[in-house]
Scaffold this motif. Structure first.
Motif, PDB file in Angstrom:
ATOM      1  N   ARG A  77       0.081   3.773  -2.871  1.00  0.00           N
ATOM      2  CA  ARG A  77       0.168   5.379  -2.613  1.00  0.00           C
ATOM      3  C   ARG A  77       0.743   6.635  -3.228  1.00  0.00           C
ATOM      4  O   ARG A  77       0.630   7.024  -3.743  1.00  0.00           O
ATOM      5  N   VAL A 124      -4.962   9.101  -3.870  1.00  0.00           N
ATOM      6  CA  VAL A 124      -5.196   7.525  -2.546  1.00  0.00           C
ATOM      7  C   VAL A 124      -5.825   8.547  -1.816  1.00  0.00           C
ATOM      8  O   VAL A 124      -5.370   9.889  -1.030  1.00  0.00           O
ATOM      9  N   GLU A 159      -6.777   4.008   3.025  1.00  0.00           N
ATOM     10  CA  GLU A 159      -6.690   3.000   2.948  1.00  0.00           C
ATOM     11  C   GLU A 159      -7.328   2.014   3.148  1.00  0.00           C
ATOM     12  O   GLU A 159      -7.488   1.926   4.879  1.00  0.00           O
ATOM     13  N   ARG A 219       0.553  -1.410   0.171  1.00  0.00           N
ATOM     14  CA  ARG A 219      -0.662   0.068  -0.046  1.00  0.00           C
ATOM     15  C   ARG A 219       0.709   1.418  -0.087  1.00  0.00           C
ATOM     16  O   ARG A 219       0.217   2.431  -0.486  1.00  0.00           O
TER      17      ARG A 219
END
Length: 220
Positions: free
Chosen positions: A20, A31, A34, A16
């Motif tokens: 990102r 973004v 999450e 992630r």
């Protein structure tokens, strides 16, 4: 320029972080949230209403297939881009049936990910060239006898039963499953009995193996 608002859903923090950072370098993307589980992905999507959800297929608590299916009912306009480590045609087919607009392998280059996002936001489908063959095979009925039997048995399970099966495979006790799903312990036990009957398995170990093979829960 209006930016594409993206929700990332993957249970690996390092992935992630990387996605990102790279996505936020694009002038037309940002973004906004999450998630590290399928349930959090649903909650955050309902809260933030992103344009695109980049969804790992195998997620804790609720897998990407089930999460996508639920989200598309509540947020039909959301575009879901599936990510997977494996080019398993069953995963590809089930994600597309659930409402995903694209499917990528995690080994793809970042530019392909960006291209896929731009493509699906325009209403197009995007499939990695390396998995297009999987889709063709699935939709012309190229399934072996064992795979067909497996698919039929899995489709016999209700959405709730799949949830319970995943949580059992993740090692959660009946009491914890009941709390997570806001149901009684007795109802959990009933679901467990029905699952075993439908797929003809007789132990938690067998259920766990089945859930992993089906992509309902991660191996780790």
């Amino acid at each position: 320029m209006k930016k594409v608002r993206i929700l990332l859903a993957d249970d690996h923090q390092i992935l992630r972080d990387g996605l990102r950072t790279l996505l936020n370098t694009q002038e037309d993307m940002e973004v906004i949230a999450e998630a590290d589980t399928g349930r959090k992905a649903i909650d955050l999507a309902l809260c933030h209403c992103p344009d695109v959800l980049v969804m790992d297929v195998v997620m804790p608590e609720l897998n990407g297939i089930e999460a996508t299916s639920r989200l598309k009912k509540d947020l039909p306009e959301i575009k879901v881009l599936a990510l997977s480590m494996h080019a398993d045609r069953r995963f590809v087919a089930e994600m597309l049936k659930a409402g995903a607009s694209g499917f990528l392998l995690k080994e793809c280059a970042f530019q392909e990910l960006a291209e896929a996002i731009r493509s699906i936001i325009k209403g197009k489908m995007y499939l990695s060239p390396s998995i297009s063959k999987c889709v063709i095979e699935e939709y012309v009925g190229f399934l072996s006898g064992d795979e067909k039997e497996h698919t039929d048995s899995e489709s016999a399970l209700s959405h709730r039963e799949k949830e319970v099966l995943q949580l059992i495979a993740e090692g959660k006790a009946n009491r914890d499953i009941a709390k997570t799903l806001h149901i009684s312990v007795k109802t959990v036990e009933t679901h467990k009995y029905n699952i075993m009957r439908k797929i003809n398995l007789h132990s938690v170990a067998e259920l766990t193996k089945y859930a992993i093979k089906s992509g309902l829960t991660p191996i780790d």
